[in-house]
Design an enzyme around this catalytic site. Structure first.
Site, short mmCIF file in Angstrom:
data_model
loop_
_atom_site.label_atom_id
_atom_site.label_comp_id
_atom_site.label_asym_id
_atom_site.label_seq_id
_atom_site.Cartn_x
_atom_site.Cartn_y
_atom_site.Cartn_z
N PHE A 1 0.87 -1.18 0.00
CA PHE A 1 0.00 0.00 0.00
C PHE A 1 0.90 1.22 0.00
O PHE A 1 1.75 1.35 0.88
CB PHE A 1 -0.87 0.03 1.26
CG PHE A 1 -1.66 1.31 1.44
CD1 PHE A 1 -3.02 1.34 1.19
CD2 PHE A 1 -1.03 2.49 1.83
CE1 PHE A 1 -3.75 2.53 1.34
CE2 PHE A 1 -1.75 3.68 1.98
CZ PHE A 1 -3.11 3.69 1.74
N GLU A 2 0.73 2.08 -0.99
CA GLU A 2 1.44 3.36 -0.97
C GLU A 2 0.55 4.37 -1.66
O GLU A 2 -0.06 4.04 -2.68
CB GLU A 2 2.76 3.30 -1.75
CG GLU A 2 3.83 2.44 -1.16
CD GLU A 2 5.14 2.45 -1.97
OE1 GLU A 2 6.20 2.56 -1.36
OE2 GLU A 2 5.06 2.34 -3.20
N ILE A 3 0.46 5.56 -1.12
CA ILE A 3 -0.12 6.68 -1.86
C ILE A 3 0.96 7.74 -1.85
O ILE A 3 1.36 8.20 -0.77
CB ILE A 3 -1.40 7.22 -1.21
CG1 ILE A 3 -2.46 6.12 -1.08
CG2 ILE A 3 -1.96 8.39 -2.02
CD1 ILE A 3 -3.79 6.59 -0.47
#
Ligand SMILES: Nc1nc2c(ncn2[C@@H]2O[C@H](COP(=O)(O)OP(=O)(O)O)[C@@H](O)[C@H]2O)c(=O)[nH]1
Ligand SMILES: *[C@@H]1O[C@H](CO)[C@@H](O)[C@H](O)[C@H]1NC(C)=O
Ligand SMILES: [Mg+2]
Length: 532
Positions: A355-357
């Protein structure tokens, strides 16, 4: 008597032989019960301190952009709202279409039905028409399907054809390193470490949100995370921070530190989330510095120095304390820290990169690019099984400051067996009800219809931040098991501006001169009192 003994022994032998396995299992269970479980309980409960998951950890530096739900229709109609130059990115295989579908259904239902961000899917072989049709049906948002260039996916030819390469993978498999024997996993980690952001389909955007097959979101995200990050000057967002498996990265930090040294890099303050510092004494005396590694060493080692020096200077070689220390020191080794480089050590914490934003340019920049090339040249993506997560984190630590990073605590997320799921907010602030915390759900896409009868949300609490979360409450939150890394994060949130202004550079906790003069005074005063 003798006969009986023999018989007993025979019985015992037989029992033992048939049951060696059973006994091993029982011993293993007892050990598990006695050692692992109490440790687990202690970990999850943070040794009696309140659990992180129950606490409000918001500070001026970082906290959820909103507590509870946002009125999404109004948010989108607001004239301040601008859709961002952003996309979802997922690397995946044709065979994983069912797990991909699960992820897309989840993110569409909880977020993208309202915001319509596009998707980029990448694969090392072309996607089949079947895959594309199946996935495209799940959303109105545009989807692009790309192939990764062979040169970006495969290890260089000389590497692939070398004995060392095959041997390294087999060796990692033998040693039971998670995915260590799988060539494709190594390629995936290498691709995500240094190449995904160079792919032409990804390069069309300024921001990305990384997704994986078979992940699950537990809450509604009723605002635009890209926009809110931009508004508050954030560049990288995470939802899980946890320690890496040591044996996947034994030499990563050695090379990382040598890269930093060779390039004389000045590190960002985020660096301190990922490292332990052993340079705690301010001194030019390198031998002394190498003996003082913890706060508790300071007084002891300086007393030792004072006593020895005093004994040598006074010429009284029978002075007891000095003599004792001298003998002790002559017998002692300089403490050996296998993983200490330039007085620092990797503490194994990392943002879980599935998960990365983030902005693409947190990686797509000169420093990170040359860091990746340096690591590639050292061969760690196949000699060891460096994950893209620790590589990303250490790379980010070089260039980002603590305040550039946002913890999406309000995003409930599960990948494999690890999950974070926030508490919902009850709409009460400082004892008074200030807002409707859990606005009713509305669907912008009929495919995301929910049955209100079975789609119940968790009860809200004062410290909560989530919107319409539905958590698997029987699973421990990663905030409470990755306690050490969470504590590092919260400590840095609470650090003063002056402290963070030092960037990645740790402050010494004591000055050798100051401590030495205090210790010397005490020592001399003590000598005077002692009857000779
Ligand atoms: N196209 C392709 N995708 C892969 C390959 N290996 C891993 N991936 C993708 O890379 C991501 C991470 O892999 P995964 O097996 O889930 O690793 P884990 O999450 O660390 O257990 C997933 O999105 C996979 O679909 C591969 O050989 N080819
Ligand atoms: C989005 O960002 C990319 C990369 O910076 C840029 O090339 C592209 O023109 C931008 N697109 C829009 C619509 O602004
Ligand atoms: Mg995965």
């Amino acid at each position: 008597m003798f006969k009986l003994n023999v018989r007993v022994r025979r019985v015992w032998d037989r029992l033992f032989r048939c049951n060696a396995l059973a006994i091993c299992i029982i011993v293993a269970m007892v050990v598990t019960g006695a050692v692992v479980i109490p440790q687990f309980v202690a970990e999850t409960h943070g040794y009696g301190w309140p659990k992180f998951s129950d606490e409000d950890i918001t500070t001026d530096r970082d906290g959820p952009f909103f507590r509870g739900c946002v009125d999404t229709e109004r948010y989108l109609k607001d004239e301040q709202y601008t859709k961002m130059n952003a996309t979802f990115v997922m690397l995946t295989r044709n065979e994983e279409s069912e797990d991909v579908a699960k992820t897309i259904r989840s993110i569409e239902s909880h977020f993208n039905q309202w915001f319509q961000y596009p998707y980029v899917f990448l694969n090392d072989v072309p996607f089949t028409q079947e895959f594309k049709d199946k996935i495209q049906r799940l959303s109105r948002a545009p989807m692009q399907f790309g192939t990764v260039d062979k040169l970006d996916w495969e290890f260089p030819e000389q590497v692939r054809n070398s004995f060392a390469f095959q041997n390294a993978l087999r060796d990692q498999a033998d040693r039971g390193i998670l995915y260590g024997g799988e060539e494709s996993y190594h390629k995936m980690c290498r691709f995500y470490s240094g190449l995904f952001y160079k792919h032409p389909l990804v390069q069309q955007f300024e921001w990305y949100w990384r997704l994986e097959p078979d992940v699950e979101f537990f809450c509604d995200l009723t605002y635009d995370p890209f926009l809110e990050m931009a508004r508050s000057d954030k560049r990288y967002g995470f939802t899980i921070v946890l320690p890496e498996l040591y044996w996947t990265v034994p030499n990563l930090f050695r090379y990382t530190r040598s890269f930093i040294r060779e390039n004389k890099l000045k590190l960002g303050s985020l660096w301190r989330l990922f490292t332990n510092n052993y340079r705690i004494l301010e001194t030019d005396d390198e031998v002394l510095a190498s003996r003082v590694n913890y706060g508790s060493d300071v007084d002891h080692k300086l007393s030792e120095k004072v006593a020895i020096e005093h004994m040598l200077a006074s010429g009284n070689s029978e002075e007891e304390m000095g003599l004792r220390y001298l003998v002790g020191r002559s017998q002692a080794k300089i403490p050996l820290f296998e993983d200490k480089f330039d007085d620092e050590e990797y503490n194994l914490c990392h943002f879980w990169s599935n998960f990365e934003i983030a902005r693409l340019d947190v990686f797509d920049n000169e420093i990170y690019d040359s860091y990746f090339r340096y690591l590639e040249q050292k061969g760690g993506f196949w000699r060891e099984r460096w994950g893209d997560a620790p590589v990303h984190s250490l790379g980010l630590g070089m260039t980002l400051n603590v305040e550039d990073v946002h913890y999406f605590r309000d995003i409930g997320y599960r990948h494999s067996v690890i999950q974070h799921c926030p508490k919902n907010w009850n709409g009460v602030e400082s004892g008074t009800k200030v807002a409707q915390a859990q606005l009713p759900y509305f669907e912008a896409d009929p495919r995301a219809k929910r049955n209100p009868l079975w789609h119940r949300y968790n009860k809200g609490v004062d410290n909560g931040c989530g919107c319409r979360c539905r958590c698997d409450t029987w699973k421990t939150d990663i905030e409470d098991t990755a306690y050490y890394c969470m504590e590092r994060w919260t400590d840095l949130q609470l650090a003063s501006d002056a402290d963070l202004a030092r960037g990645g550079h740790y402050a010494a906790i004591a000055s050798a001169n100051d401590v030495e003069s205090r210790v010397r005074d005490d020592y001399l005063a003590q000598l005077l009192q002692e009857p000779s």
